[in-house]
Design a protein around this motif. Structure first.
Motif, PDB file in Angstrom:
ATOM      1  N   ASN A   9      44.111  46.797  24.445  1.00  0.00           N
ATOM      2  CA  ASN A   9      43.858  46.540  25.861  1.00  0.00           C
ATOM      3  C   ASN A   9      43.237  47.802  26.448  1.00  0.00           C
ATOM      4  O   ASN A   9      43.829  48.881  26.295  1.00  0.00           O
ATOM      5  CB  ASN A   9      45.200  46.241  26.559  1.00  0.00           C
ATOM      6  N   PRO A  10      42.086  47.784  27.094  1.00  0.00           N
ATOM      7  CA  PRO A  10      41.350  46.611  27.575  1.00  0.00           C
ATOM      8  C   PRO A  10      40.218  46.113  26.685  1.00  0.00           C
ATOM      9  O   PRO A  10      39.636  45.081  26.987  1.00  0.00           O
ATOM     10  CB  PRO A  10      40.757  47.127  28.892  1.00  0.00           C
TER      11      PRO A  10
ATOM     12  N   VAL B  69      39.143  43.891  36.888  1.00  0.00           N
ATOM     13  CA  VAL B  69      39.504  45.306  37.020  1.00  0.00           C
ATOM     14  C   VAL B  69      38.444  46.201  36.368  1.00  0.00           C
ATOM     15  O   VAL B  69      37.894  45.854  35.321  1.00  0.00           O
ATOM     16  CB  VAL B  69      40.910  45.652  36.438  1.00  0.00           C
ATOM     17  N   PRO B  70      38.172  47.349  37.010  1.00  0.00           N
ATOM     18  CA  PRO B  70      37.186  48.274  36.442  1.00  0.00           C
ATOM     19  C   PRO B  70      37.788  49.039  35.264  1.00  0.00           C
ATOM     20  O   PRO B  70      38.926  49.498  35.329  1.00  0.00           O
ATOM     21  CB  PRO B  70      36.904  49.233  37.605  1.00  0.00           C
ATOM     22  N   VAL B  71      37.003  49.195  34.213  1.00  0.00           N
ATOM     23  CA  VAL B  71      37.497  49.886  33.010  1.00  0.00           C
ATOM     24  C   VAL B  71      37.629  51.390  33.255  1.00  0.00           C
ATOM     25  O   VAL B  71      38.437  52.061  32.610  1.00  0.00           O
ATOM     26  CB  VAL B  71      36.576  49.556  31.808  1.00  0.00           C
ATOM     27  N   SER B  72      36.895  51.920  34.228  1.00  0.00           N
ATOM     28  CA  SER B  72      36.944  53.371  34.467  1.00  0.00           C
ATOM     29  C   SER B  72      38.366  53.847  34.777  1.00  0.00           C
ATOM     30  O   SER B  72      38.717  54.971  34.449  1.00  0.00           O
ATOM     31  CB  SER B  72      35.999  53.765  35.605  1.00  0.00           C
ATOM     32  N   VAL B  73      39.191  52.970  35.377  1.00  0.00           N
ATOM     33  CA  VAL B  73      40.556  53.410  35.700  1.00  0.00           C
ATOM     34  C   VAL B  73      41.433  53.570  34.455  1.00  0.00           C
ATOM     35  O   VAL B  73      42.526  54.111  34.537  1.00  0.00           O
ATOM     36  CB  VAL B  73      41.260  52.445  36.691  1.00  0.00           C
TER      37      VAL B  73
ATOM     38  N   ALA C   3      40.303  58.686  30.872  1.00  0.00           N
ATOM     39  CA  ALA C   3      40.475  60.063  31.326  1.00  0.00           C
ATOM     40  C   ALA C   3      39.128  60.582  31.813  1.00  0.00           C
ATOM     41  O   ALA C   3      39.048  61.375  32.744  1.00  0.00           O
ATOM     42  CB  ALA C   3      41.003  60.923  30.178  1.00  0.00           C
ATOM     43  N   ASP C   4      38.068  60.122  31.161  1.00  0.00           N
ATOM     44  CA  ASP C   4      36.716  60.493  31.555  1.00  0.00           C
ATOM     45  C   ASP C   4      36.071  59.239  32.147  1.00  0.00           C
ATOM     46  O   ASP C   4      35.582  58.384  31.403  1.00  0.00           O
ATOM     47  CB  ASP C   4      35.957  60.974  30.300  1.00  0.00           C
ATOM     48  N   PRO C   5      36.072  59.102  33.483  1.00  0.00           N
ATOM     49  CA  PRO C   5      35.643  57.837  34.114  1.00  0.00           C
ATOM     50  C   PRO C   5      34.205  57.466  33.784  1.00  0.00           C
ATOM     51  O   PRO C   5      33.840  56.297  33.852  1.00  0.00           O
ATOM     52  CB  PRO C   5      35.815  58.102  35.612  1.00  0.00           C
ATOM     53  N   ASP C   6      33.363  58.454  33.410  1.00  0.00           N
ATOM     54  CA  ASP C   6      31.986  58.121  33.058  1.00  0.00           C
ATOM     55  C   ASP C   6      31.912  57.206  31.854  1.00  0.00           C
ATOM     56  O   ASP C   6      30.958  56.455  31.688  1.00  0.00           O
ATOM     57  CB  ASP C   6      31.187  59.394  32.765  1.00  0.00           C
ATOM     58  N   LEU C   7      32.957  57.253  31.022  1.00  0.00           N
ATOM     59  CA  LEU C   7      32.975  56.450  29.800  1.00  0.00           C
ATOM     60  C   LEU C   7      32.854  54.956  30.118  1.00  0.00           C
ATOM     61  O   LEU C   7      32.171  54.219  29.424  1.00  0.00           O
ATOM     62  CB  LEU C   7      34.286  56.711  29.049  1.00  0.00           C
ATOM     63  N   GLY C   8      33.529  54.525  31.174  1.00  0.00           N
ATOM     64  CA  GLY C   8      33.507  53.083  31.481  1.00  0.00           C
ATOM     65  C   GLY C   8      32.896  52.787  32.833  1.00  0.00           C
ATOM     66  O   GLY C   8      33.254  51.797  33.458  1.00  0.00           O
TER      67      GLY C   8
ATOM     68  N   LEU D 247      31.676  49.272  33.321  1.00  0.00           N
ATOM     69  CA  LEU D 247      32.387  48.237  32.563  1.00  0.00           C
ATOM     70  C   LEU D 247      33.472  47.585  33.421  1.00  0.00           C
ATOM     71  O   LEU D 247      34.149  48.251  34.215  1.00  0.00           O
ATOM     72  CB  LEU D 247      33.008  48.825  31.296  1.00  0.00           C
ATOM     73  N   VAL D 248      33.638  46.290  33.229  1.00  0.00           N
ATOM     74  CA  VAL D 248      34.581  45.506  34.028  1.00  0.00           C
ATOM     75  C   VAL D 248      35.370  44.595  33.095  1.00  0.00           C
ATOM     76  O   VAL D 248      34.787  43.974  32.201  1.00  0.00           O
ATOM     77  CB  VAL D 248      33.808  44.656  35.070  1.00  0.00           C
ATOM     78  N   ARG D 249      36.707  44.544  33.284  1.00  0.00           N
ATOM     79  CA  ARG D 249      37.564  43.717  32.427  1.00  0.00           C
ATOM     80  C   ARG D 249      37.996  42.439  33.146  1.00  0.00           C
ATOM     81  O   ARG D 249      38.419  42.484  34.303  1.00  0.00           O
ATOM     82  CB  ARG D 249      38.815  44.505  32.027  1.00  0.00           C
ATOM     83  N   PHE D 250      37.896  41.319  32.421  1.00  0.00           N
ATOM     84  CA  PHE D 250      38.378  40.032  32.923  1.00  0.00           C
ATOM     85  C   PHE D 250      39.475  39.527  31.991  1.00  0.00           C
ATOM     86  O   PHE D 250      39.363  39.655  30.765  1.00  0.00           O
ATOM     87  CB  PHE D 250      37.246  39.000  32.931  1.00  0.00           C
ATOM     88  N   ALA D 251      40.519  38.899  32.554  1.00  0.00           N
ATOM     89  CA  ALA D 251      41.592  38.314  31.727  1.00  0.00           C
ATOM     90  C   ALA D 251      41.328  36.814  31.569  1.00  0.00           C
ATOM     91  O   ALA D 251      40.922  36.152  32.523  1.00  0.00           O
ATOM     92  CB  ALA D 251      42.937  38.536  32.407  1.00  0.00           C
TER      93      ALA D 251
END
Ligand code: PMP
Ligand code: GLN
Length: 384
Positions: A167-168, A343-347, A350-355, A358-362
């Motif tokens: 996850n995620p 939900v945004p993957v950046s959260v 640790a390095d928000p630029d990585l995601g 990117l956006v996660r859907f369940a």
């Protein structure tokens, strides 16, 4: 007033996005919880236990029937022989993770984890006063770079936190990847804490490989799972952790002063559910795989790049093709735009630029809910 080390963790993205979905009437594909309840026999057993008087403190390590059932489940699915005495029942997988990290890390010790990570990992490491060394998983496959993994280990590494299915991102680590992680843990004398809450949700015939089944790994691995995921009862908060006696004893020392004990009436019910026939487990995976395809097709049609998950009930997308440059800002707007929450993957990084985009859907939702989310998302391009 909040201590410095907890200041980055004042709210969780799941609570924020679920509240936003409620306020706006959006379909909530943000927080990952099923919208149907678990097996009827499980629900009936728990209800009978409550009316039948199983309502006082259970034993601290968990009721014997559940610890035996967890051991039997390991034997049945993975051929592992576990002593029920080495199983500790916890208040969800969350408490198992927290107890393990608190038990094993001195302030300043290091924990290696993969980013993006489940949000409690970073907060738990901070609670322990430990230091998180986050190794990136990058799209499209969300594997790790072996050089980056090695570089994260030092003489202060105490714990490696692994999560598969993940996850995620939905990545499912294969035996080769797990062996690389295990070899480094052995070389640096670290304990592997493996979060396998999505163990029955690997798709397309892929096996879930538990870290502890790898040669030499059982002796340095703590394995975690949860009834919340397998039986679609995320609100019950019953999880477990098992591994070598001395490691479980350490975890128990921390756990007993976090919650002391966990969910008396639920434990015997979950013990029975773990023994459900193979068809139950097979249906769980196949039904989620179908839901994955349903939502993934809809997201593609809506203009997202979709990274097809190999497991879990989440799908990560890239919203960049829709002109999105900040996934977090996009997720705050999405419910107003089309009535869907994500939900945004950046959260999780640790390095928000990585995601960043990117956006996660369940997709652990009823088909008609997913259909209607897909329908709403089809209007997204016009709204942007
Ligand atoms: N680990 C991962 C990877 C998860 O996605 C979740 C789900 N919330 C948890 C742990 C926590 O599980 P529980 O609800 O049993 O505490
Ligand atoms: N595991 C679920 C998710 O990732 C819910 C987590 C939570 O609400 N804390 O969405």
């Amino acid at each position: 007033m909040l201590v410095q080390r907890m200041r980055p963790f004042t709210s969780t993205i799941f609570a924020e996005m679920s509240a936003l979905a409620l306020r706006t009437g959006a379909i909530n594909l943000g927080q990952g919880f099923p919208d149907t309840d678990g097996p009827p026999s499980l629900l009936a057993d728990a209800a009978a236990n409550i009316t039948g008087g199983i309502n006082q403190y259970p034993p601290g390590i968990g009721v014997p029937a559940l610890r035996e059932a967890i051991a039997a489940h390991q034997a049945r699915f993975y051929g592992r022989v576990i002593d029920p005495a080495d199983v500790l029942v916890t208040t969800g997988a969350t408490e198992a993770i927290a107890s393990a990290v608190l038990a094993l890390c001195e302030p300043g010790d290091e924990v290696v984890a993969f980013q993006p990570y489940y949000d409690s990992y970073a907060a738990t490491v901070a609670l322990a006063g430990a230091v998180l060394k986050a190794v990136p998983l990058r799209p499209p496959a969300f594997g790790f770079d072996p050089g980056e993994l090695r570089a994260a280990f030092t003489s202060r590494t105490k714990v490696v936190l692994v999560n598969t299915p993940h996850n995620p991102t939905g990545a499912v680590f294969d035996a080769g990847q797990l062996a690389q992680i295990g070899a480094l843990a052995a070389e640096f004398g670290a304990v592997v804490v493996t979060d396998e809450v999505y163990e029955h949700m690997a798709f397309d015939g892929r096996p879930h490989v538990p870290m502890a089944t790898l040669p030499g790994m059982a002796e340095r691995t703590l394995t975690i799972s949860s009834a919340g995921k397998t039986f679609s009862v995320t609100g019950w908060k019953v999880g477990w952790i098992h591994g070598p006696s001395e490691l479980v004893a350490a975890v128990k020392a921390a756990k007993q002063f976090l919650t002391y004990v966990s969910g008396a009436p639920f434990q015997p019910a979950i013990a029975n559910a773990l023994a459900l026939p193979d068809a139950f487990y097979a249906d769980l995976g196949s039904s989620l795989q179908r839901k994955r395809d349903l939502l993934a097709d809809g997201l593609r049609a809506a203009g997202f790049t979709v990274f097809e998950p190999a497991g879990t009930y989440f799908v990560v997308t890239d919203a960049a093709p829709l002109g999105v440059t900040d996934g977090a800002e996009f997720c705050w707007r999405l419910p107003e735009l089309v009535g869907v929450a994500a939900v945004p993957v950046s959260v999780f990084c640790a390095d928000p630029d990585l995601g960043r985009t990117l956006v996660r859907f369940a997709f652990c939702k009823r088909d008609e809910v997913l259909d209607s989310a897909v329908d709403r998302l089809s209007g997204l391009k016009a709204e942007l």
